[in-house]
Design a protein around this motif. Structure first.
Motif, PDB file in Angstrom:
ATOM      1  N   ALA A  48      -9.793   1.450  -9.203  1.00 32.43           N
ATOM      2  CA  ALA A  48     -11.018   1.961  -8.595  1.00 32.43           C
ATOM      3  C   ALA A  48     -12.239   1.647  -9.457  1.00 32.43           C
ATOM      4  CB  ALA A  48     -10.895   3.465  -8.370  1.00 32.43           C
ATOM      5  N   ILE A  49     -12.072   1.711 -10.776  1.00 34.12           N
ATOM      6  CA  ILE A  49     -13.187   1.387 -11.674  1.00 34.12           C
ATOM      7  C   ILE A  49     -13.561  -0.086 -11.544  1.00 34.12           C
ATOM      8  CG2 ILE A  49     -13.800   1.119 -14.110  1.00 34.12           C
ATOM      9  CD1 ILE A  49     -12.374   3.742 -14.668  1.00 34.12           C
ATOM     10  N   VAL A  50     -12.570  -0.960 -11.482  1.00 29.86           N
ATOM     11  CA  VAL A  50     -12.840  -2.393 -11.345  1.00 29.86           C
ATOM     12  C   VAL A  50     -13.510  -2.676 -10.001  1.00 29.86           C
ATOM     13  CG1 VAL A  50     -11.789  -4.685 -11.180  1.00 29.86           C
ATOM     14  CG2 VAL A  50     -10.998  -3.060 -12.913  1.00 29.86           C
ATOM     15  N   ASP A  51     -13.034  -2.022  -8.949  1.00 30.52           N
ATOM     16  CA  ASP A  51     -13.654  -2.202  -7.642  1.00 30.52           C
ATOM     17  C   ASP A  51     -15.113  -1.771  -7.650  1.00 30.52           C
ATOM     18  OD1 ASP A  51     -11.338  -3.188  -6.568  1.00 30.52           O
ATOM     19  OD2 ASP A  51     -10.720  -1.289  -5.621  1.00 30.52           O
ATOM     20  N   THR A  52     -15.423  -0.753  -8.421  1.00 36.49           N
ATOM     21  CA  THR A  52     -16.781  -0.195  -8.439  1.00 36.49           C
ATOM     22  C   THR A  52     -17.704  -0.945  -9.390  1.00 36.49           C
ATOM     23  OG1 THR A  52     -15.890   1.997  -7.929  1.00 36.49           O
ATOM     24  CG2 THR A  52     -18.123   1.918  -8.812  1.00 36.49           C
ATOM     25  N   PHE A  53     -17.183  -1.330 -10.563  1.00 31.79           N
ATOM     26  CA  PHE A  53     -18.053  -1.900 -11.605  1.00 31.79           C
ATOM     27  C   PHE A  53     -17.750  -3.369 -11.919  1.00 31.79           C
ATOM     28  CE2 PHE A  53     -17.836   2.699 -12.383  1.00 31.79           C
ATOM     29  CZ  PHE A  53     -19.183   3.019 -12.333  1.00 31.79           C
ATOM     30  N   LEU A  58     -13.293  -4.952 -17.998  1.00 29.76           N
ATOM     31  CA  LEU A  58     -11.942  -5.145 -18.518  1.00 29.76           C
ATOM     32  C   LEU A  58     -11.977  -5.997 -19.775  1.00 29.76           C
ATOM     33  CD1 LEU A  58      -9.901  -5.889 -15.253  1.00 29.76           C
ATOM     34  CD2 LEU A  58     -10.000  -3.746 -16.549  1.00 29.76           C
ATOM     35  N   GLY A  59     -11.060  -5.686 -20.680  1.00 31.53           N
ATOM     36  CA  GLY A  59     -10.900  -6.502 -21.869  1.00 31.53           C
ATOM     37  C   GLY A  59     -10.027  -7.711 -21.580  1.00 31.53           C
ATOM     38  N   PRO A  60      -9.865  -8.601 -22.561  1.00 34.20           N
ATOM     39  CA  PRO A  60      -9.053  -9.803 -22.371  1.00 34.20           C
ATOM     40  C   PRO A  60      -7.609  -9.499 -21.979  1.00 34.20           C
ATOM     41  CG  PRO A  60     -10.375  -9.982 -24.361  1.00 34.20           C
ATOM     42  CD  PRO A  60     -10.516  -8.580 -23.875  1.00 34.20           C
ATOM     43  N   ASP A  61      -7.086  -8.343 -22.401  1.00 28.35           N
ATOM     44  CA  ASP A  61      -5.705  -7.990 -22.096  1.00 28.35           C
ATOM     45  C   ASP A  61      -5.571  -7.229 -20.781  1.00 28.35           C
ATOM     46  OD1 ASP A  61      -6.942  -5.659 -22.852  1.00 28.35           O
ATOM     47  OD2 ASP A  61      -5.419  -5.056 -24.325  1.00 28.35           O
ATOM     48  N   ALA A  85     -16.839  10.474 -10.355  1.00 27.34           N
ATOM     49  CA  ALA A  85     -16.147  10.703  -9.087  1.00 27.34           C
ATOM     50  C   ALA A  85     -14.781  10.030  -9.055  1.00 27.34           C
ATOM     51  CB  ALA A  85     -17.004  10.200  -7.930  1.00 27.34           C
ATOM     52  N   ILE A  86     -14.611   8.996  -9.859  1.00 29.62           N
ATOM     53  CA  ILE A  86     -13.314   8.334  -9.969  1.00 29.62           C
ATOM     54  C   ILE A  86     -12.395   9.080 -10.933  1.00 29.62           C
ATOM     55  CG2 ILE A  86     -12.134   6.229 -10.777  1.00 29.62           C
ATOM     56  CD1 ILE A  86     -14.649   4.676  -9.870  1.00 29.62           C
ATOM     57  N   ILE A  87     -12.938   9.433 -12.086  1.00 28.66           N
ATOM     58  CA  ILE A  87     -12.108   9.964 -13.168  1.00 28.66           C
ATOM     59  C   ILE A  87     -11.806  11.455 -13.005  1.00 28.66           C
ATOM     60  CG2 ILE A  87     -12.004  10.404 -15.651  1.00 28.66           C
ATOM     61  CD1 ILE A  87     -13.487   7.822 -16.114  1.00 28.66           C
ATOM     62  N   HIS A  88     -12.824  12.273 -12.723  1.00 29.94           N
ATOM     63  CA  HIS A  88     -12.642  13.723 -12.756  1.00 29.94           C
ATOM     64  C   HIS A  88     -11.570  14.235 -11.798  1.00 29.94           C
ATOM     65  CE1 HIS A  88     -16.786  14.604 -14.808  1.00 29.94           C
ATOM     66  NE2 HIS A  88     -15.960  13.913 -15.559  1.00 29.94           N
ATOM     67  N   PRO A  89     -11.542  13.808 -10.520  1.00 32.58           N
ATOM     68  CA  PRO A  89     -10.473  14.320  -9.642  1.00 32.58           C
ATOM     69  C   PRO A  89      -9.080  13.940 -10.129  1.00 32.58           C
ATOM     70  CG  PRO A  89     -12.220  13.287  -8.355  1.00 32.58           C
ATOM     71  CD  PRO A  89     -12.477  12.944  -9.784  1.00 32.58           C
ATOM     72  N   ARG A  90      -8.953  12.758 -10.713  1.00 34.48           N
ATOM     73  CA  ARG A  90      -7.645  12.336 -11.211  1.00 34.48           C
ATOM     74  C   ARG A  90      -7.240  13.118 -12.458  1.00 34.48           C
ATOM     75  NH1 ARG A  90      -9.862   8.027  -8.560  1.00 34.48           N
ATOM     76  NH2 ARG A  90      -8.381   6.754  -7.329  1.00 34.48           N
ATOM     77  N   VAL A  91      -8.217  13.440 -13.294  1.00 35.15           N
ATOM     78  CA  VAL A  91      -7.927  14.267 -14.469  1.00 35.15           C
ATOM     79  C   VAL A  91      -7.495  15.662 -14.023  1.00 35.15           C
ATOM     80  CG1 VAL A  91      -8.948  15.415 -16.470  1.00 35.15           C
ATOM     81  CG2 VAL A  91      -9.403  12.991 -16.055  1.00 35.15           C
ATOM     82  N   ARG A  92      -8.197  16.229 -13.046  1.00 33.39           N
ATOM     83  CA  ARG A  92      -7.830  17.565 -12.556  1.00 33.39           C
ATOM     84  C   ARG A  92      -6.430  17.570 -11.956  1.00 33.39           C
ATOM     85  NH1 ARG A  92     -13.399  17.747 -10.942  1.00 33.39           N
ATOM     86  NH2 ARG A  92     -12.863  17.006  -8.846  1.00 33.39           N
TER      87      ARG A  92
END
Length: 393
Positions: A48-53, A58-61, A85-92
């Motif tokens: 989701a982060i890659v889709d958004t940003f 991403l790093g080389p690996d 909005a991506i991270i917080h619901p998944r952390v909860r």
């Protein structure tokens, strides 16, 4: 199970507290560790982060380049909100899974750096804040993390200040001394409060002090009430009931027994039973057994029924009165509070009566009964005041 929220500013020593609690037997859930887990390689969070940003974060690996992501969202508020909005619901969700996997009698400590900033305090039975002088924190950040002063000051300034954390804290652990001092404070908290509190929550048992003495007015009583009310409101969500601070601790400057009296309003008294009572008990406010009522005052007659809950927290006595909206007892509690707030002469008279009775009537039940004649007269005075001022509950 007891849910404890632990927080503190960067460099405060929060990690030392969480480590000590884990040594004593707590189940530790570290929000930073969970936040990394939910965006690890192959996770939906990372996708989701890659889709958004885009893949530039991403790093080389193929793992998340946190520095690149930080540079992208640091000065862009909408971008930061999208990331949250991506991270917080998944952390909860992951935190809930880890807590559910703990033993039934566990003390679960959620180590959350931004607990206050994101408004999580009401979701815990107890919030513990580690507080340390800023100068000490700056010194530790330079010594232990190699952080230059400007960066350390920037990070400290980006977090909630000490006053805001204290407002959310049920317990403040001061960490300006030695590690041994901190461990001693944590051990005392574990033995005298956390373990008994957990047992009380699990057994649906209210902690009732054997003897309550009159103490001088505590200016933090309203703040303590606010934390308790927020916890009750969270437990009953999405309902949004009326909750009021009542009794002597709700009257500024009035000495009182150190018990926070709270009134929870329900449409019908029958609504206080069943699921509502269960949710209050889960939140640390178990119902007291037996039938409860308020003594009638002229011109009313007959007893005024209610439900009464206490607090499972051995260090914070509470009387949670559940009363039907617009009932005589409900109105009376609000009228007495507001009249005493508004009339300094009656407030002084009531305080004098309290001091006299505490000296002569040590028994709690007898103390309450001995005040009845004064309150019979006070109700008449309060009703006159209400009529003159247009007071409404």
């Amino acid at each position: 199970m007891l849910m404890v929220g632990l927080t503190g500013g960067i460099g405060s020593g929060k990690s030392a507290v969480s480590a000590r609690l884990a040594e004593r037997g707590a189940v530790l859930i570290d929000a930073d560790v969970v936040a990394r887990e939910v965006v690890g390689p192959g996770t939906e969070g990372l996708a989701a982060i890659v889709d958004t940003f885009s893949a530039r974060v991403l790093g080389p690996d193929g793992t998340l380049d946190r520095a690149a992501l930080g540079a992208t969202v640091f000065a862009d508020e909408p971008a930061r909100r999208r990331l949250e909005a991506i991270i917080h619901p998944r952390v909860r969700a992951r935190t809930a899974e880890l807590a559910a996997a703990a033993a039934r009698d566990a003390v679960v400590v959620n180590d959350v750096p931004l607990l206050v900033e994101v408004g999580l305090a009401p979701s815990y039975h107890l919030v513990v804040v580690v507080q340390t002088e800023v100068a000490t924190r700056l010194e530790r950040l330079a010594r232990d993390r190699g952080m230059d002063r400007a960066e350390a000051e920037r990070r400290i300034a980006a977090q909630a200040d000490d006053a805001r954390r204290r407002a959310a804290a049920d317990v403040v652990l001061t960490n300006d001394g030695s590690l041994a001092d901190l461990h001693a404070a944590v051990d005392a908290l574990w033995d005298s409060r956390l373990r008994p509190y957990e047992a009380n929550v699990r057994q649906r048992r209210a902690a009732r002090p054997e003897r309550l003495a009159l103490v001088e007015a505590d200016p933090t009583w309203p703040q303590q009430y606010a934390r308790l009310a927020a916890r009750i409101r969270h437990a009953l969500a999405p309902a949004d009931p009326r909750i009021d601070h009542i009794g002597s601790t709700a009257v500024p400057g009035l000495a009182a027994k150190d018990v926070i009296d709270i009134q929870l309003t329900v449409p019908r008294l029958a609504d206080a039973d069943g699921p509502l009572a269960q949710r209050l008990a889960d939140a640390g406010f178990p119902r007291l057994p037996g039938d409860w009522w308020d003594a009638p005052r002229p011109p009313s007659s007959g007893r005024w029924p209610k439900r009464l809950h206490g607090s499972a927290d051995p260090a914070r006595p509470v009387n949670l009165h559940v009363r039907e909206a617009d009932s005589p007892g409900w109105r009376y509690a609000l009228l007495m509070r507001d009249h005493l707030r508004a009339d300094p002469d009656q407030r002084s008279a009531y305080l004098m009566l309290k001091r006299e009775l505490v000296a002569s009537v040590p028994d709690g039940a007898a103390y309450a009964t001995a005040k009845d004649p004064w309150f019979d007269e006070e109700q008449l005075r309060a009703e006159e005041w209400a009529a003159q001022t247009g007071w409404r509950p």
